[in-house]
Design a protein around this motif. Sequence first.
Motif, short mmCIF file in Angstrom:
data_model
loop_
_atom_site.label_atom_id
_atom_site.label_comp_id
_atom_site.label_asym_id
_atom_site.label_seq_id
_atom_site.Cartn_x
_atom_site.Cartn_y
_atom_site.Cartn_z
N ILE A 135 0.81 -1.22 0.00
CA ILE A 135 0.00 0.00 0.00
C ILE A 135 0.85 1.27 0.00
O ILE A 135 0.62 2.19 -0.79
N TYR A 136 1.84 1.36 0.87
CA TYR A 136 2.42 2.65 1.21
C TYR A 136 3.66 3.04 0.42
O TYR A 136 4.10 4.19 0.49
N GLY A 137 4.21 2.13 -0.35
CA GLY A 137 5.34 2.49 -1.18
C GLY A 137 5.00 3.58 -2.19
O GLY A 137 5.82 4.44 -2.50
N ARG A 138 3.77 3.57 -2.68
CA ARG A 138 3.39 4.57 -3.68
C ARG A 138 3.28 5.97 -3.08
O ARG A 138 3.22 6.96 -3.83
N PHE A 139 3.28 6.06 -1.77
CA PHE A 139 3.29 7.37 -1.10
C PHE A 139 4.69 7.75 -0.63
O PHE A 139 4.84 8.73 0.11
N GLY A 140 5.70 6.99 -1.04
CA GLY A 140 7.08 7.33 -0.70
C GLY A 140 7.60 6.73 0.59
O GLY A 140 8.70 7.09 1.03
N PHE A 141 6.85 5.82 1.21
CA PHE A 141 7.31 5.16 2.43
C PHE A 141 8.10 3.91 2.09
O PHE A 141 7.77 3.19 1.15
N GLY A 142 9.12 3.63 2.88
CA GLY A 142 9.88 2.40 2.74
C GLY A 142 10.06 1.76 4.10
O GLY A 142 10.15 2.45 5.12
N PRO A 143 10.11 0.42 4.17
CA PRO A 143 10.33 -0.25 5.46
C PRO A 143 11.67 0.13 6.05
O PRO A 143 12.70 0.02 5.39
N ALA A 144 11.65 0.63 7.30
CA ALA A 144 12.86 1.19 7.91
C ALA A 144 13.32 0.45 9.15
O ALA A 144 14.46 0.63 9.58
N THR A 145 12.44 -0.34 9.79
CA THR A 145 12.85 -1.20 10.91
C THR A 145 12.14 -2.54 10.78
O THR A 145 11.18 -2.67 10.01
N ARG A 146 12.61 -3.50 11.54
CA ARG A 146 12.01 -4.84 11.55
C ARG A 146 11.70 -5.26 12.98
O ARG A 146 12.34 -4.81 13.93
N THR A 147 10.71 -6.14 13.10
CA THR A 147 10.54 -6.86 14.35
C THR A 147 11.43 -8.10 14.29
O THR A 147 11.67 -8.65 13.21
#
Length: 427
Positions: A135-147
Amino acid sequence: MSTSTVANGTATTVDEIEIRAITEDELGPWGAALNLGFQRAGVPQAPEFRRLRYFPGRTLGAYDGDRCIGTFRSMPYQLTLPGGHLLPVSAITSVTVTQTHRRRGLLSRMMGRELAAARERGEAVAILIAAEYNIYGRFGFGPATRTHGWRVDLKRAGGLRADLPSAAGGRIDLISMAELGRLGPELHERWRRGQPGAIGRDDAHWKPVTGEMPAPGFEWKEPFAVVHRDADGTVTGLALYRLEDHFPGGLASCTLVVKDFLALDRATAVSLWRYLCSVDWVSTLLVKNIGPDDPLPLYFNDPRAVQPYEDNADYMWLRVLDVPAAFGARRFAGAGRVVLEVTDPAGYAAGRWALTCDAEGVGQVAPTTDQADLALDARALGSLYLGAESTSRLAAAHLVEERRPGAAFALDRLLGTPLKAWNPDNF
């Protein structure tokens, strides 16, 4: 003009759906729409709980007539950066669109409004927890941390190594939920200032944890809580846990599930782990989420008995809204210079940027016309910002283009941190 057909069969144009900030008095119906959006039938509206994170102007509703069919809100949080600076950010949450109104661009409208407002407020970064990856990649978000969690077979692990440090004069005490509500916030605030990627914990975190105000739709069961105190009586660590009973054939084979773990130093951490590994009836230790580079497996005599938790995944996503402000606030591993060419359809991070760092790890970003060393989009920039993701890895996945040989590794050397960015908290 596009339309959406609602339950009574009438057609409503998308242009007629109003998106606006709600008032505090509207939190009840807004909460009902949130529950519908998250597929939670029968959950109370819980306006008192929603009020804990209500900030005027930052809680949005999408309205088809007088019915709320979309929800969105942001909160003013502080994000701990590499180097310890606390950066004001927009923490986005409660994002839903009712099933009858999906695929109509409502999320794009709400997100566009919030990102513009965040930039105007001076929040250089936006963060969120992504329920779905695409969903959010198209708004310029990228995964930045992990559990990251671990499942430990305590019998096979053979206990913790005898040569590990212990806190001289320290002690461990079981505490009540009331004591947790008093001691937890101050300890966490001290802890999170040394953990890149961490955010603050507000009342909406602690009240559900202690049972003072359980989160609607989730069953609350009182956990066990222990604190570690040093020789002076100062609290230096905390663990919350519960036991899952299992007595096959009358033999104790229980699982101890660690729900929260904070330690200000390694000696405190070891003392808390020794306690947790010695609780009666327990044969399995399940640590659902701890720092991805935490040395816990190496504490045991047989680290092979410590296996990754099956639910490990990406967690907090990040979007850079102001490149100079965001990168100027964090610290870097040393001196260097890398030129980035960033594409961003929304425009916030777009441009060619020179990242220059001195020997003390102080960096600045400025526009440049120099030839780019690396090309990437806003999503990749968000993934790299805290240093938890590797430029070299993204380049291998064709998510970053290396235009100068060795540039990916050069940026990794600048972004590297002694402790990987990690956020254990939902919001």
